[in-house]
Design an enzyme around this catalytic site. Structure first.
Site, short mmCIF file in Angstrom:
data_model
loop_
_atom_site.label_atom_id
_atom_site.label_comp_id
_atom_site.label_asym_id
_atom_site.label_seq_id
_atom_site.Cartn_x
_atom_site.Cartn_y
_atom_site.Cartn_z
N TYR A 176 0.74 -1.34 0.08
CA TYR A 176 -0.07 0.09 -0.07
C TYR A 176 0.91 1.49 -0.06
CZ TYR A 176 -3.20 -3.67 1.06
OH TYR A 176 -3.75 -4.99 0.98
N LYS A 177 2.32 1.06 0.00
CA LYS A 177 2.89 2.31 -0.05
C LYS A 177 3.36 2.71 -1.21
CE LYS A 177 3.32 1.52 4.49
NZ LYS A 177 2.33 2.03 5.63
#
Ligand SMILES: *Cc1c(COP(=O)(O)O)cnc(C)c1O
Length: 389
Positions: A176-177
């Site tokens: 999710y980064k």
């Protein structure tokens, strides 16, 4: 745009063809560290199996006596505090600035005791914390500073990349980064001694560079493999485009909503470059004429990619903290060693609690087209007009 392409495939093929998936002696891990270190201008970079692991290795490398206190923010991911807890350290939560949502030198100063040894600064959502004052305080009180940059790739404080100002900077490569290899972490430092300790800490305290296996301390196995390094290395090529695009989108949204009475946009100082993992504005329900949750629902109806807050509660109000249920059996070794009770109670950081009750997070993605960004802004304006009627 698909997240992974030919570059990732090429590097993965090269790794498989090499017959070695192990990081030590692997080309991709070495290149990943060299390239990332160069990108942000720091000599040493180590890999880890996650952002949490990178922070754990960083805190482990500081070799703080058990029972020491580490100051951090209550508005963050559990990954910030897992390392300190495993190292028998005591997380102490400082309150945040009401509009940047980051800890500041002032709030840190109020949380200091004679047992404080380190600060973990989180640059929340890609928005740099005000580092000059924090570093000055750390110098004055002889404290280590770890920067948790899991959400802030490419962000700059007064033109300095985040992660390069404290003793160690830690990054996450989870799905999710800004960039990802599924799971992974990076820790950067200018300090050779800390670097070597971080390397050992991610690898059972084996010393692979000096060919000594005999561990002199306890450490987990937090190794990254060549497979993750291959994908991460390829992802680095996209990083600048991703952070520039997110910066432009986040700034555009914040500028557009700034005139709306009863809404306060995410505060980003003009001397900083925010890489917007998300942007988060605050509502004043009395002015708006509706609650935060009602406004979040109105935004959903207008198809704005928004939701209430970032986390529901400050970390210290999560059951694991409120009950100090860190280890089975109701005993928390760090507290026993410290010799005094540690309290995690509602009310400890009133600003953080108020922020989380009144914040609305708007997603930012490099994939948003100009049209989508415009639609998002118009959606906020329509929802706003609706509730103000
Ligand atoms: C994601 C995140 C972490 C943990 O990273 P993982 O790779 O998921 O372990 C730590 N701190 C912050 C602020 C994060 O957002």
């Amino acid at each position: 745009m698909p997240r992974f392409g030919n570059q990732e495939r090429k590097y993965l093929d090269e790794v498989l063809a090499s017959g070695n998936l192990f990081y030590a002696g692997g080309e991709k891990t070495k290149n990943l560290c060299a390239k990332f270190g160069k990108m942000i201008g720091v000599k040493y970079c180590a890999t880890a199996s996650s952002g949490t692991a990178a922070i754990h290795a960083a805190i482990g490398a500081l070799e703080l006596p058990p029972g020491s206190e580490v100051i951090t923010t209550p508005i963050t991911d559990m990954g910030t505090v897992i390392g300190p807890l495993y190292q028998n350290l005591i997380p102490v939560f400082a309150d945040v600035d009401p509009f940047t949502y980051n800890i500041t030198a002032d709030t840190i100063a109020r949380a200091l005791t004679d047992r404080t040894r380190a600060i973990i600064v989180v640059h929340l959502a890609g928005n740099p914390a005000e580092m000059d004052e924090i570093l000055a305080l750390a110098r004055e009180r002889n404290l280590f500073v770890i920067e948790d940059c899991a959400q802030s790739y490419g962000a700059k404080y007064k033109n300095k990349p985040v992660g390069t100002m404290g003793n160690i900077g830690c990054f996450s490569l989870n799905q999710y980064k800004h960039i990802t290899c599924g799971d992974g972490g990076l820790a950067v430092t200018r300090d050779e001694d800390l670097y070597e300790k971080i390397c050992k800490f991610t690898d059972k305290y084996y010393d692979r560079t000096h060919a000594g296996r005999r561990p002199t301390a306890l450490a987990p196995n937090y190794r990254m493999t060549e497979l993750q390094a291959a994908v991460a290395l390829a992802q680095l090529q996209q990083l600048e485009n991703i952070t520039n695009r997110r910066n432009a989108i986040g700034n555009q949204i914040n500028r557009a909503i700034a005139p709306l009475q009863g809404i306060t946009p995410h505060k980003v100082y003009p001397h900083n470059f925010c890489s917007y993992w998300f942007t988060m504005f605050r509502v004043n329900p009395a002015v708006l004429g509706c609650s935060r949750d009602e406004f979040a629902t109105a935004l959903k109806h207008e198809k704005v990619p928004a939701s209430g807050g970032y986390i529901d509660y400050p970390l210290y109000m999560e059951p694991v903290f409120a009950k100090k249920a860190f280890f089975p059996g109701g005993v928390w070794p760090a507290e026993v060693i410290a010799g005094h009770p540690v309290r995690y109670e509602a009310g400890a950081c009133p600003v953080a609690e108020e922020v989380l009750k009144t914040a609305i997070r708007v997603s930012v993605s490099e994939d948003f087209s100009d049209k989508q960004v415009q639609a998002c802004i118009e959606g906020v304006e329509r929802a706003y007009a609706g509730v103000r009627e």
